[in-house]
Design a protein around this motif. Structure first.
Motif, PDB file in Angstrom:
ATOM      1  N   GLN A  53       0.914  -1.721  -0.233  1.00 38.99           N
ATOM      2  CA  GLN A  53       0.147  -0.306   0.037  1.00 38.99           C
ATOM      3  C   GLN A  53       1.038   1.530  -0.157  1.00 38.99           C
ATOM      4  O   GLN A  53      -0.301   2.671  -0.513  1.00 38.99           O
ATOM      5  N   GLY A  54       1.851   1.527  -0.523  1.00 40.19           N
ATOM      6  CA  GLY A  54       3.138   2.148   0.017  1.00 40.19           C
ATOM      7  C   GLY A  54       3.719   2.643   1.468  1.00 40.19           C
ATOM      8  O   GLY A  54       4.427   3.882   1.776  1.00 40.19           O
ATOM      9  N   GLN A  55       2.919   2.098   2.142  1.00 35.38           N
ATOM     10  CA  GLN A  55       3.017   2.543   3.561  1.00 35.38           C
ATOM     11  C   GLN A  55       4.490   2.009   4.024  1.00 35.38           C
ATOM     12  O   GLN A  55       5.257   0.958   3.847  1.00 35.38           O
ATOM     13  N   THR A  56       5.693   2.901   4.566  1.00 36.26           N
ATOM     14  CA  THR A  56       6.786   2.296   5.086  1.00 36.26           C
ATOM     15  C   THR A  56       6.486   1.845   6.093  1.00 36.26           C
ATOM     16  O   THR A  56       6.508   2.282   7.853  1.00 36.26           O
ATOM     17  N   VAL A  57       7.314   0.627   6.320  1.00 31.12           N
ATOM     18  CA  VAL A  57       7.650  -0.075   7.393  1.00 31.12           C
ATOM     19  C   VAL A  57       8.868  -0.479   8.320  1.00 31.12           C
ATOM     20  O   VAL A  57       9.811  -0.480   6.951  1.00 31.12           O
ATOM     21  N   ARG A  58       9.195  -0.114   9.823  1.00 35.46           N
ATOM     22  CA  ARG A  58      10.274   0.121  10.382  1.00 35.46           C
ATOM     23  C   ARG A  58      10.505  -1.249  11.051  1.00 35.46           C
ATOM     24  O   ARG A  58       9.820  -1.525  11.777  1.00 35.46           O
ATOM     25  N   ASP A  59      11.735  -1.983  11.282  1.00 33.68           N
ATOM     26  CA  ASP A  59      12.497  -3.339  12.477  1.00 33.68           C
ATOM     27  C   ASP A  59      13.475  -2.199  12.797  1.00 33.68           C
ATOM     28  O   ASP A  59      14.413  -1.768  12.168  1.00 33.68           O
ATOM     29  N   ASP A  60      13.018  -2.102  13.714  1.00 32.44           N
ATOM     30  CA  ASP A  60      15.107  -3.139  15.156  1.00 32.44           C
ATOM     31  C   ASP A  60      15.495  -4.069  14.965  1.00 32.44           C
ATOM     32  O   ASP A  60      14.809  -5.036  14.913  1.00 32.44           O
ATOM     33  N   LEU A  61      16.807  -3.775  14.435  1.00 32.59           N
ATOM     34  CA  LEU A  61      17.169  -5.973  14.197  1.00 32.59           C
ATOM     35  C   LEU A  61      18.046  -5.689  15.190  1.00 32.59           C
ATOM     36  O   LEU A  61      18.981  -4.650  15.546  1.00 32.59           O
ATOM     37  N   VAL A  62      18.926  -7.162  15.364  1.00 39.06           N
ATOM     38  CA  VAL A  62      20.145  -7.279  16.326  1.00 39.06           C
ATOM     39  C   VAL A  62      20.872  -8.449  15.078  1.00 39.06           C
ATOM     40  O   VAL A  62      19.729  -9.231  14.005  1.00 39.06           O
ATOM     41  N   ILE A  63      21.930  -8.278  14.507  1.00 38.23           N
ATOM     42  CA  ILE A  63      22.465  -8.811  13.644  1.00 38.23           C
ATOM     43  C   ILE A  63      23.371 -10.075  14.452  1.00 38.23           C
ATOM     44  O   ILE A  63      24.331  -9.195  14.799  1.00 38.23           O
ATOM     45  N   TYR A  64      23.432 -11.422  13.734  1.00 35.23           N
ATOM     46  CA  TYR A  64      24.076 -12.044  14.222  1.00 35.23           C
ATOM     47  C   TYR A  64      24.918 -12.536  13.257  1.00 35.23           C
ATOM     48  O   TYR A  64      24.413 -12.842  12.566  1.00 35.23           O
ATOM     49  N   GLU A  65      26.469 -12.841  13.102  1.00 40.73           N
ATOM     50  CA  GLU A  65      27.037 -13.566  12.253  1.00 40.73           C
ATOM     51  C   GLU A  65      28.051 -15.023  12.796  1.00 40.73           C
ATOM     52  O   GLU A  65      28.375 -14.634  13.835  1.00 40.73           O
ATOM     53  N   VAL A  66      28.262 -15.795  11.648  1.00 41.11           N
ATOM     54  CA  VAL A  66      28.853 -16.499  12.510  1.00 41.11           C
ATOM     55  C   VAL A  66      29.615 -16.792  10.859  1.00 41.11           C
ATOM     56  O   VAL A  66      29.792 -15.949   9.688  1.00 41.11           O
ATOM     57  N   LEU A  67      31.001 -17.655  10.842  1.00 40.05           N
ATOM     58  CA  LEU A  67      31.651 -17.934   9.992  1.00 40.05           C
ATOM     59  C   LEU A  67      31.848 -19.145   9.703  1.00 40.05           C
ATOM     60  O   LEU A  67      32.017 -20.433  10.544  1.00 40.05           O
ATOM     61  N   SER A  68      31.949 -19.481   8.450  1.00 40.29           N
ATOM     62  CA  SER A  68      31.810 -21.277   7.959  1.00 40.29           C
ATOM     63  C   SER A  68      32.563 -21.160   6.943  1.00 40.29           C
ATOM     64  O   SER A  68      32.570 -20.415   5.878  1.00 40.29           O
ATOM     65  N   ALA A  69      33.761 -22.089   6.357  1.00 36.35           N
ATOM     66  CA  ALA A  69      34.806 -22.307   5.404  1.00 36.35           C
ATOM     67  C   ALA A  69      34.013 -22.515   4.618  1.00 36.35           C
ATOM     68  O   ALA A  69      33.880 -22.617   3.366  1.00 36.35           O
ATOM     69  N   ARG A  70      32.531 -23.137   4.431  1.00 31.92           N
ATOM     70  CA  ARG A  70      31.291 -23.655   3.100  1.00 31.92           C
ATOM     71  C   ARG A  70      29.974 -23.367   3.403  1.00 31.92           C
ATOM     72  O   ARG A  70      30.052 -23.117   4.141  1.00 31.92           O
TER      73      ARG A  70
END
Length: 102
Positions: A53-70
């Motif tokens: 509908q053209g309405q802007t939505v906002r989310d507050d986020l936490v970012i989790y990250e990991v490392l992987s060889a594959r």
């Protein structure tokens, strides 16, 4: 080497904070599977998008990250679906970047 990031919302659709147990569970799963985790949780990131509908939505986020060889795409697709159910999201962003450690 791959850097995999999960963008996890802090609040449900009614603005109620998710239980810290949800984040603890994800952290434990990542440490068990990948041997570590980095969390960007002090100053939440903000995500914006437009709904149909053209309405802007906002989310507050936490970012989790990991490392992987594959990159196990099937496992990550299944895990993203699991996270979407836990956090009651239509879509939850999980992204992977190929990186070189310097």
């Amino acid at each position: 080497m791959y850097l995999i990031q999960m963008l996890l919302p802090l609040y449900d659709n009614e603005g109620k904070p998710f239980s810290t147990a949800l984040y603890t569970e994800v952290r434990a799963e990542m440490v068990t599977r990948f041997g570590g985790l980095t969390a960007y949780a002090r100053a939440p990131a903000s995500g914006l998008w437009q709904e149909s509908q053209g309405q802007t939505v906002r989310d507050d986020l936490v970012i989790y990250e990991v490392l992987s060889a594959r990159l196990d795409r099937i496992w990550w697709q299944d895990y993203r679906t699991t996270l979407e159910k836990r956090f009651v999201q239509d879509t939850l962003m999980v992204r992977a970047h190929r990186i070189h450690i310097l």
